[in-house]
Design a protein around this motif. Structure first.
Motif, PDB file in Angstrom:
ATOM      1  N   ALA A  30       6.928  85.635 109.808  1.00 12.21           N
ATOM      2  CA  ALA A  30       6.222  85.954 108.581  1.00 12.21           C
ATOM      3  C   ALA A  30       6.628  87.001 107.797  1.00 12.21           C
ATOM      4  O   ALA A  30       6.948  88.297 108.220  1.00 12.21           O
ATOM      5  N   THR A  31       6.985  86.771 106.452  1.00  8.42           N
ATOM      6  CA  THR A  31       7.252  87.528 105.449  1.00  8.42           C
ATOM      7  C   THR A  31       5.773  88.233 104.666  1.00  8.42           C
ATOM      8  O   THR A  31       5.928  89.097 104.259  1.00  8.42           O
ATOM      9  N   SER A  32       4.839  87.378 104.854  1.00 10.52           N
ATOM     10  CA  SER A  32       3.522  87.553 104.469  1.00 10.52           C
ATOM     11  C   SER A  32       2.422  87.156 105.047  1.00 10.52           C
ATOM     12  O   SER A  32       2.735  86.257 105.890  1.00 10.52           O
ATOM     13  N   CYS A  33       1.344  87.710 105.075  1.00  7.12           N
ATOM     14  CA  CYS A  33      -0.057  87.363 105.441  1.00  7.12           C
ATOM     15  C   CYS A  33      -1.174  87.320 104.374  1.00  7.12           C
ATOM     16  O   CYS A  33      -1.142  88.176 103.592  1.00  7.12           O
ATOM     17  N   LEU A  34      -1.818  86.319 104.251  1.00  8.36           N
ATOM     18  CA  LEU A  34      -2.991  86.147 103.271  1.00  8.36           C
ATOM     19  C   LEU A  34      -4.049  86.557 104.029  1.00  8.36           C
ATOM     20  O   LEU A  34      -4.298  86.245 105.210  1.00  8.36           O
ATOM     21  N   THR A  35      -5.065  87.159 103.313  1.00 10.11           N
ATOM     22  CA  THR A  35      -6.326  87.857 104.178  1.00 10.11           C
ATOM     23  C   THR A  35      -7.513  88.038 103.213  1.00 10.11           C
ATOM     24  O   THR A  35      -7.133  88.335 101.969  1.00 10.11           O
ATOM     25  N   LEU A  36      -8.719  87.801 103.654  1.00  8.61           N
ATOM     26  CA  LEU A  36      -9.889  87.946 102.745  1.00  8.61           C
ATOM     27  C   LEU A  36     -10.531  89.144 103.383  1.00  8.61           C
ATOM     28  O   LEU A  36     -10.681  89.620 104.312  1.00  8.61           O
ATOM     29  N   LEU A  37     -10.235  90.261 102.105  1.00 10.81           N
ATOM     30  CA  LEU A  37     -10.725  91.654 102.560  1.00 10.81           C
ATOM     31  C   LEU A  37     -11.902  92.031 101.672  1.00 10.81           C
ATOM     32  O   LEU A  37     -11.972  91.607 100.433  1.00 10.81           O
ATOM     33  N   ALA A  38     -12.294  93.138 102.036  1.00 12.49           N
ATOM     34  CA  ALA A  38     -13.434  93.822 101.109  1.00 12.49           C
ATOM     35  C   ALA A  38     -12.514  94.051  99.762  1.00 12.49           C
ATOM     36  O   ALA A  38     -11.482  94.664 100.007  1.00 12.49           O
ATOM     37  N   ALA A  39     -13.111  94.098  98.748  1.00 15.88           N
ATOM     38  CA  ALA A  39     -12.552  94.222  97.381  1.00 15.88           C
ATOM     39  C   ALA A  39     -12.159  95.719  97.200  1.00 15.88           C
ATOM     40  O   ALA A  39     -11.443  95.840  96.138  1.00 15.88           O
TER      41      ALA A  39
END
Length: 196
Positions: free
Chosen positions: A148-157
């Protein structure tokens, strides 16, 4: 403090660590955050905890989990499900808004999803920053190990406050939105420069 990246191939070598990580997720997401998530035997899990995923765990020498995270390939498919952010965009998850991304969710071998990131509330305040940095550093190592060259993540803003501290290049991929009382945002973590 130790870090271990678990997979279905190696979890048998780490005793109770996988179960302890699911127990720590139960403690954080269900008992602490009051999220309505699947659970059994005091462990939190969902459809993305499958053989395609990896789990990064920060723990002590006794297997007590301090922090954790799940990595899932964006190319994964299990029945109607793929990965959490994409499935939310496709309207398959009723707890996450479908308009969480500016663009269509990617499906690519070099992009993985990072989800269920947590630092245990049992970690003392003075240690939290170090544990979090260790988790993110190992996340980068684990992501690169699977290409992987990148990861998508749902984080606290509030992620811009700590992104530079953990030395990860992060870019907003969607709007800030409230999810279960917390302001969140989808972010891309770029690990490509660290691969060179």
């Amino acid at each position: 403090m130790q870090t271990t990246t678990l997979s279905f191939e190696n979890m048998h070598q780490h005793g109770e660590l996988f179960a302890n990580m699911l127990r720590a997720r139960h403690e954080w997401f269900i008992r602490h955050n009051h999220w309505d998530l699947p659970q059994a035997m005091g462990m939190e899990y969902d459809q993305y905890d499958n053989p395609a995923s990896r789990w990064v765990v920060v723990h002590d020498e006794n297997g007590r989990v301090l922090a954790g995270n799940r990595l899932t390939p964006t190319t994964a498919k299990c029945g109607i499900y793929t990965y959490m952010i994409r499935d939310a965009q496709r309207g398959l998850l009723d707890t996450i808004p479908a308009d969480l991304l500016y663009d269509e969710a990617p499906v690519a071998a070099d992009v993985w999803e990072s989800s269920r990131l947590f630092v245990s509330h049992h970690v003392p305040a003075a240690e939290r920053r170090r544990v979090h940095a260790q988790l993110v550093m190992q996340l980068g190592t684990a992501a690169r190990a699977v290409g992987a060259t990148s990861c998508l993540t749902l984080l606290a803003a509030n992620w811009p406050r700590w992104a530079k501290r953990v030395k990860v290049d992060m870019t907003a991929m969607g709007p800030v939105m409230e999810i279960e009382g917390v302001m969140n945002q989808v972010v891309s973590m770029n690990f490509e420069s660290a691969m060179q």
